[in-house]
Design a protein around this motif. Sequence first.
Motif, PDB file in Angstrom:
ATOM      1  N   PRO A 230       0.810  -1.230   0.000  1.00 58.36           N
ATOM      2  CA  PRO A 230       0.000   0.000   0.000  1.00 58.36           C
ATOM      3  C   PRO A 230       0.834   1.267   0.000  1.00 58.36           C
ATOM      4  O   PRO A 230       0.443   2.269  -0.601  1.00 58.36           O
ATOM      5  CB  PRO A 230      -0.824  -0.136   1.286  1.00 58.36           C
ATOM      6  N   PHE A 231       1.977   1.249   0.650  1.00 53.80           N
ATOM      7  CA  PHE A 231       2.827   2.443   0.675  1.00 53.80           C
ATOM      8  C   PHE A 231       3.450   2.709  -0.690  1.00 53.80           C
ATOM      9  O   PHE A 231       3.725   3.862  -1.028  1.00 53.80           O
ATOM     10  CB  PHE A 231       3.913   2.281   1.734  1.00 53.80           C
ATOM     11  N   HIS A 232       3.680   1.661  -1.482  1.00 53.95           N
ATOM     12  CA  HIS A 232       4.157   1.880  -2.846  1.00 53.95           C
ATOM     13  C   HIS A 232       3.089   2.591  -3.676  1.00 53.95           C
ATOM     14  O   HIS A 232       3.401   3.477  -4.486  1.00 53.95           O
ATOM     15  CB  HIS A 232       4.526   0.549  -3.494  1.00 53.95           C
ATOM     16  N   ILE A 233       1.835   2.229  -3.478  1.00 52.26           N
ATOM     17  CA  ILE A 233       0.748   2.919  -4.174  1.00 52.26           C
ATOM     18  C   ILE A 233       0.694   4.385  -3.745  1.00 52.26           C
ATOM     19  O   ILE A 233       0.517   5.298  -4.576  1.00 52.26           O
ATOM     20  CB  ILE A 233      -0.596   2.216  -3.887  1.00 52.26           C
ATOM     21  N   ILE A 234       0.858   4.624  -2.443  1.00 53.40           N
ATOM     22  CA  ILE A 234       0.787   5.986  -1.922  1.00 53.40           C
ATOM     23  C   ILE A 234       1.895   6.854  -2.501  1.00 53.40           C
ATOM     24  O   ILE A 234       1.660   7.977  -2.966  1.00 53.40           O
ATOM     25  CB  ILE A 234       0.857   5.957  -0.383  1.00 53.40           C
ATOM     26  N   PRO A 259      -4.707  18.684  -6.768  1.00 54.61           N
ATOM     27  CA  PRO A 259      -3.589  17.737  -6.685  1.00 54.61           C
ATOM     28  C   PRO A 259      -2.607  18.077  -5.570  1.00 54.61           C
ATOM     29  O   PRO A 259      -1.977  17.180  -5.010  1.00 54.61           O
ATOM     30  CB  PRO A 259      -2.928  17.849  -8.070  1.00 54.61           C
ATOM     31  N   MET A 260      -2.481  19.374  -5.234  1.00 47.91           N
ATOM     32  CA  MET A 260      -1.555  19.763  -4.171  1.00 47.91           C
ATOM     33  C   MET A 260      -2.019  19.241  -2.823  1.00 47.91           C
ATOM     34  O   MET A 260      -1.209  18.745  -2.023  1.00 47.91           O
ATOM     35  CB  MET A 260      -1.428  21.282  -4.137  1.00 47.91           C
ATOM     36  N   SER A 261      -3.311  19.336  -2.541  1.00 49.91           N
ATOM     37  CA  SER A 261      -3.824  18.833  -1.266  1.00 49.91           C
ATOM     38  C   SER A 261      -3.717  17.314  -1.185  1.00 49.91           C
ATOM     39  O   SER A 261      -3.373  16.753  -0.136  1.00 49.91           O
ATOM     40  CB  SER A 261      -5.274  19.274  -1.083  1.00 49.91           C
ATOM     41  N   PHE A 262      -4.007  16.613  -2.308  1.00 48.30           N
ATOM     42  CA  PHE A 262      -3.838  15.162  -2.329  1.00 48.30           C
ATOM     43  C   PHE A 262      -2.379  14.778  -2.071  1.00 48.30           C
ATOM     44  O   PHE A 262      -2.085  13.830  -1.332  1.00 48.30           O
ATOM     45  CB  PHE A 262      -4.291  14.596  -3.675  1.00 48.30           C
ATOM     46  N   ALA A 263      -1.449  15.516  -2.689  1.00 41.67           N
ATOM     47  CA  ALA A 263      -0.030  15.214  -2.516  1.00 41.67           C
ATOM     48  C   ALA A 263       0.413  15.424  -1.080  1.00 41.67           C
ATOM     49  O   ALA A 263       1.222  14.652  -0.543  1.00 41.67           O
ATOM     50  CB  ALA A 263       0.801  16.077  -3.466  1.00 41.67           C
ATOM     51  N   LEU A 264      -0.098  16.453  -0.420  1.00 42.39           N
ATOM     52  CA  LEU A 264       0.276  16.701   0.986  1.00 42.39           C
ATOM     53  C   LEU A 264      -0.183  15.548   1.874  1.00 42.39           C
ATOM     54  O   LEU A 264       0.570  15.061   2.729  1.00 42.39           O
ATOM     55  CB  LEU A 264      -0.332  18.012   1.457  1.00 42.39           C
TER      56      LEU A 264
END
Length: 509
Positions: A230-234, A259-264
């Motif tokens: 799962p961390f590889h997906i993240i 996308p910035m909020s998702f990336a954070l």
Amino acid sequence: IGNTVLHILVLQPNKTFACHMYSLMLSYDRNKDGLGSLELIPNNEGLTPFKLAGVEGNTVMFQYLMQKRKHILWSFGPLTSVLYDLTEIDSWAEDQSFLELIVSTKKREARQILDLTPVKELVSLKWNMYGRPYFCFLTLFYILYMVCFTMCCVYRPLKPRTGNKTSSRDNTIYVQKMLQESYVTYEDELRLVGELITVIGAIVILILEIPDILRVGAAKYFGQTILGGPFHIIVITYACMILVTMVMRLTSVTGEVVPMSFALVLGWCNVMYFARGFQMLGPFTIMIQKMIFGDLMRFCWLMAVVILGFASAFYIIFQTENPKNLGQFYNYPMSLFTTFELFLTIIDGPANYDVDLPFMYSVVYFAFAIIATLLMLNLLIAMMGDTHWRVAHERDELWRAQVVATTVMLERKLPRCLWPRFGICGRDYGLGDRWYLRVEDRVDPNKHKMMWYTEAFKARDRDNCDKGSEKLEINRNIVYKKELSALSLSRSTSRTSSYRGWEILRRNT
């Protein structure tokens, strides 16, 4: 045919018979160089008999094969120096690592091999010498990288809004700057340096992850919990969001906050991956993964059905009401969000006592509170408690598997100059070009002698007890047989020679 028979023997349930037949098959092998040609031929999955024994968790066969591979250097009293052949074990020069196969299999018995010699000594040596320092440095570097990215997001280029409001509910006062306006001042140039570091880091993440996906396969790479699936997906999704944000910034497209909020969120959640390097925190990452992808995923289907049903009911009830007096259900998306908050008891039931509430609102909210709060939330807690109990019994075993997976990952990613090969070359001892691990075993003769005496005395006591019980059945009445047998056994046992043996054993101990 002989190689196929060897693979079949590894899978046999009768371990003793399989070991004898394995030796018999190798005795007919004409090529006697090293381990023998039959043992080096892989099957269709690329597994030799030795690797197959590890994947299947056949500890008896694994120990038998390791006994064939070891070489005794010297023996002095209880000390014995042994060289163990690291062929197919050491992941330094293996495309399909034996250690990686063990931690990626779904069989729990395979992880028990990590406690056997020489696998345990090899992993401990690698982790203590290079694995732990490199992993701690990588953890610190990633946290600093995320701090840099977070500061770039906090101070992103914004300007006051100049247009008129289109609705009374519009609350926006700042908008995104165009590309030409984003890099003017010294602070903007400093932020540009941080943004370049962030983009370069995202590209490096993709370069490191994509080859492993192609080598292992997406299903196996993302599906194995111990390998950090799962961390590889993240982390891959995080890198993609960074690149999407960069494209939107360069093209001056509004909406980069998505996308910035998702990336954070994804970037900081990935920090939990580095908890596997610490024994106190490592098993909890496994626990969180099993709860999210096991209990929570199944629970979300039930929760979605309940939320959709009651949110629709709440929206219909308040569809004719004034949204200024009770605006939690003024449109359907807001009704879904409010019902979700009510489901998790984040907010209380919305009510305005200055106006008359619909009667059906009280009825529907009563049913919702009973089903959601009392029933379903307690069901989720019970499911998570069961998962916690199961994982807690495997805590140490799972952490050792995490250490092995992390060690193999670092060994593949780092340059060879930073990770030398462990062991001793066989040329130093006239054993060819293979690499060996030197292990010193200590055998305590007193311990084995005491165990031998204990077993002998136990057997003698059992014989005396059997003889005493037979005499009692013949000479005594059935009614008093149990009481008299206990008395006679205590008297006869005190007079046996085993009693003197136990006394000697106690004094020696």
